[in-house]
Scaffold this motif. Sequence first.
Motif, mmCIF file in Angstrom:
data_model
loop_
_atom_site.group_PDB
_atom_site.id
_atom_site.type_symbol
_atom_site.label_atom_id
_atom_site.label_comp_id
_atom_site.label_asym_id
_atom_site.label_seq_id
_atom_site.Cartn_x
_atom_site.Cartn_y
_atom_site.Cartn_z
ATOM 1 N N ILE A 378 37.346 39.844 46.634
ATOM 2 C CA ILE A 378 37.933 41.164 46.923
ATOM 3 C C ILE A 378 37.677 41.602 48.356
ATOM 4 O O ILE A 378 38.614 42.039 49.056
ATOM 5 N N PRO A 379 36.443 41.507 48.903
ATOM 6 C CA PRO A 379 36.241 41.942 50.297
ATOM 7 C C PRO A 379 36.929 41.040 51.319
ATOM 8 O O PRO A 379 37.134 41.464 52.470
ATOM 9 N N LEU A 380 37.270 39.801 50.932
ATOM 10 C CA LEU A 380 37.895 38.862 51.864
ATOM 11 C C LEU A 380 39.385 39.094 52.019
ATOM 12 O O LEU A 380 40.011 38.501 52.905
ATOM 13 N N CYS A 381 39.966 39.924 51.150
ATOM 14 C CA CYS A 381 41.415 40.163 51.183
ATOM 15 C C CYS A 381 41.740 41.176 52.273
ATOM 16 O O CYS A 381 41.429 42.362 52.139
ATOM 17 N N SER A 382 42.361 40.689 53.340
ATOM 18 C CA SER A 382 42.781 41.586 54.425
ATOM 19 C C SER A 382 44.230 42.024 54.271
ATOM 20 O O SER A 382 44.693 42.911 54.994
ATOM 21 N N VAL A 383 44.949 41.397 53.338
ATOM 22 C CA VAL A 383 46.338 41.737 53.051
ATOM 23 C C VAL A 383 46.403 42.292 51.626
ATOM 24 O O VAL A 383 45.759 41.762 50.709
ATOM 25 N N PHE A 384 47.164 43.354 51.430
ATOM 26 C CA PHE A 384 47.238 44.002 50.124
ATOM 27 C C PHE A 384 47.814 43.068 49.065
ATOM 28 O O PHE A 384 47.388 43.095 47.905
ATOM 29 N N GLY A 385 48.753 42.217 49.436
ATOM 30 C CA GLY A 385 49.326 41.259 48.496
ATOM 31 C C GLY A 385 48.283 40.279 47.988
ATOM 32 O O GLY A 385 48.310 39.885 46.811
ATOM 33 N N ALA A 386 47.367 39.862 48.848
ATOM 34 C CA ALA A 386 46.299 38.957 48.425
ATOM 35 C C ALA A 386 45.378 39.644 47.417
ATOM 36 O O ALA A 386 44.924 39.020 46.440
ATOM 37 N N LEU A 387 45.100 40.922 47.629
ATOM 38 C CA LEU A 387 44.267 41.668 46.685
ATOM 39 C C LEU A 387 44.949 41.775 45.322
ATOM 40 O O LEU A 387 44.289 41.687 44.279
ATOM 41 N N ILE A 388 46.266 41.948 45.318
ATOM 42 C CA ILE A 388 47.008 41.997 44.051
ATOM 43 C C ILE A 388 46.892 40.662 43.311
ATOM 44 O O ILE A 388 46.689 40.625 42.092
ATOM 45 N N ALA A 389 46.999 39.552 44.055
ATOM 46 C CA ALA A 389 46.863 38.237 43.430
ATOM 47 C C ALA A 389 45.475 38.062 42.819
ATOM 48 O O ALA A 389 45.323 37.536 41.707
ATOM 49 N N VAL A 390 44.449 38.524 43.509
ATOM 50 C CA VAL A 390 43.082 38.445 42.993
ATOM 51 C C VAL A 390 42.949 39.261 41.709
ATOM 52 O O VAL A 390 42.337 38.818 40.729
ATOM 53 N N CYS A 391 43.535 40.447 41.694
ATOM 54 C CA CYS A 391 43.465 41.303 40.503
ATOM 55 C C CYS A 391 44.218 40.697 39.329
ATOM 56 O O CYS A 391 43.791 40.843 38.168
ATOM 57 N N LEU A 392 45.322 40.025 39.604
ATOM 58 C CA LEU A 392 46.079 39.369 38.532
ATOM 59 C C LEU A 392 45.243 38.281 37.868
ATOM 60 O O LEU A 392 45.196 38.164 36.632
ATOM 61 N N ILE A 393 44.566 37.466 38.680
ATOM 62 C CA ILE A 393 43.729 36.398 38.124
ATOM 63 C C ILE A 393 42.537 36.987 37.384
ATOM 64 O O ILE A 393 42.166 36.521 36.292
ATOM 65 N N MET A 394 41.923 38.015 37.951
ATOM 66 C CA MET A 394 40.774 38.645 37.303
ATOM 67 C C MET A 394 41.156 39.213 35.941
ATOM 68 O O MET A 394 40.419 39.056 34.958
ATOM 69 N N GLY A 395 42.293 39.879 35.847
ATOM 70 C CA GLY A 395 42.746 40.438 34.582
ATOM 71 C C GLY A 395 43.029 39.372 33.549
ATOM 72 O O GLY A 395 42.726 39.545 32.359
ATOM 73 N N LEU A 396 43.581 38.228 33.983
ATOM 74 C CA LEU A 396 43.899 37.144 33.058
ATOM 75 C C LEU A 396 42.643 36.635 32.364
ATOM 76 O O LEU A 396 42.613 36.474 31.126
ATOM 77 N N PHE A 397 41.588 36.405 33.120
ATOM 78 C CA PHE A 397 40.354 35.877 32.533
ATOM 79 C C PHE A 397 39.500 36.970 31.902
ATOM 80 O O PHE A 397 38.636 36.673 31.075
ATOM 81 N N ASP A 398 39.735 38.218 32.271
ATOM 82 C CA ASP A 398 39.126 39.327 31.537
ATOM 83 C C ASP A 398 39.643 39.337 30.098
ATOM 84 O O ASP A 398 38.879 39.524 29.151
ATOM 85 N N GLY A 399 40.947 39.132 29.927
ATOM 86 C CA GLY A 399 41.516 39.047 28.590
ATOM 87 C C GLY A 399 40.974 37.864 27.815
ATOM 88 O O GLY A 399 40.754 37.938 26.601
ATOM 89 N N CYS A 400 40.718 36.745 28.507
ATOM 90 C CA CYS A 400 40.144 35.569 27.861
ATOM 91 C C CYS A 400 38.755 35.875 27.326
ATOM 92 O O CYS A 400 38.432 35.543 26.182
ATOM 93 N N PHE A 401 37.934 36.524 28.143
ATOM 94 C CA PHE A 401 36.564 36.858 27.727
ATOM 95 C C PHE A 401 36.553 37.757 26.491
ATOM 96 O O PHE A 401 35.765 37.559 25.559
#
Length: 517
Positions: A378-401
């Motif tokens: 999250i702190p490494l994302c300097s572009v807003f689109g990259a942060l969205i991609a990180v959140c998408l992956i995080m949410g996917l594995f949050d659902g898995c857990f």
Amino acid sequence: MVPSQEEPAAARGTGEAQPLGPAPMGATELPGPAPGPSDSPEAAAEKVEVELAGPAEAELREPPEPPEGGWGWLVMLAAMWCNGSVFGIQNACGVLFVSMLETFGSKDDDKMVFKTAWVSSLSMGMIFFCCPIASVFTDIFGCRKTAVVGAAVGFIGLMSSSFVKSIEPLYLTYGIIFACGCSFAYQPSLVILGHYFKKRLGLVNGIVTAGSSIFTILLPLLLRVLIDSVGLFYTLRVLCIFMFVLFLAGFTYRPLTSSTKDKESGSSGSSLFSRRKFNPPKKIFNFGLFKVTAYAVWAVGIPLALFGYFVPYVHLMKHVEERFQDEKNKEVVLMCIGITSGVGRLLFGRIADYVPGVKKVYLQVLSFFFIGLMSMMIPLCSVFGALIAVCLIMGLFDGCFICIMAPIAFELVGAQDVSQAIGFLLGFMSVPMTVGPPIAGLLRDKLGSYDVSFYLAGIPPLIGGVVLCFIPWIHSKKQREISKTTGGEKMEKMLGNQNSLLSSSSGIFKKESDSII
């Protein structure tokens, strides 16, 4: 099944005539078929236990057959609303967090982020902390009463939160009263589904848990519109409408109607639940579960991994406002987590059906690895689109857990103890989920940015994932020990039966020889 007490004597496996009607108290003859040679000792013991219990107690043990629909669909919708309103509000707390900072913040107070973070983290922690207690109340008073009272308490806590003048009273009104009410409303929604569904329980659970994902997607937008137009306090009063609907939804959790068997015996289905009120379980808190080594490791590894789990939900919106000031729709990051979390629950729930036994734990290990890694990115994302991609992956594995917690608990402790096993785990989860966000807020106040907070938030999931890797090995080792012990006992029983058979045969042969002589 308890046999009829008017069966003929021949059916009981005895050679003597038996009087018809119920057997006298204290009689040693059981009113059921004697165990045959093909029956295992365990099956015979189970028959004896049921027969000794008597018909009345046997009926108390066996709940009515789930109707698989009908009124159950309305119960499903009520449980879905409960799941969505409780965790939708909690997951959208980032929007409320920013508004609380603006409403109660002061330039002279350099620890305002730390103080404000306690409100949301305490609320989420109390929901899980109260789950074991709420499960006991559900067993004693029933699903309907527990859910209705819980929703009423949550409504009072949320309404009183809209009249405070500083941040400290919110610890009590929002962090404790509102959260405890949500916990007591949430726990019965898990239990009642098993009363109305059995064959379709997997589908129904999927629909119900999807409620939190839907609300997590929609509530950030709704909260932002409300806060911008009417302010924080009136927004909290609007959220009280959700709790009032939850209060009404609790009335749908009615006990099952009487079955044909109950009607014939002169008892109603509701009496099954009413008699339970006066006969609470003998072991309210079954601490013997922790003697199962694999479960004990699981109950330690999961909370250890969650010290950084709730940090993005609380602080991500504030981080986005500081890092991406020109972006308009900042709430989309929380929406992305909600969308892919719902997808992950359906996807990995289906995948878990093909993963044998306790090896399902490896899916949780995988989910914690990605959750920790995405938190660090999250702190490494300097572009807003990259942060969205990180959140998408995080949410996917949050659902898995989330979606495979119950299947793993079932594999570790069995169906009989799975409810308390999950209850204990949720209680343990409350501690790290409460402590993590305030620590992240304190680091933000000291260092001036969230970078270190998100880096550190990614470490506990990685450590917890490593701990969970030992569970399949521990479980398989224990199963091998049990199988060896069971095999030895069976061999001893077999040898004992053979010896007794030989001795009885020799006795018969001796008697025949004596008679011939």
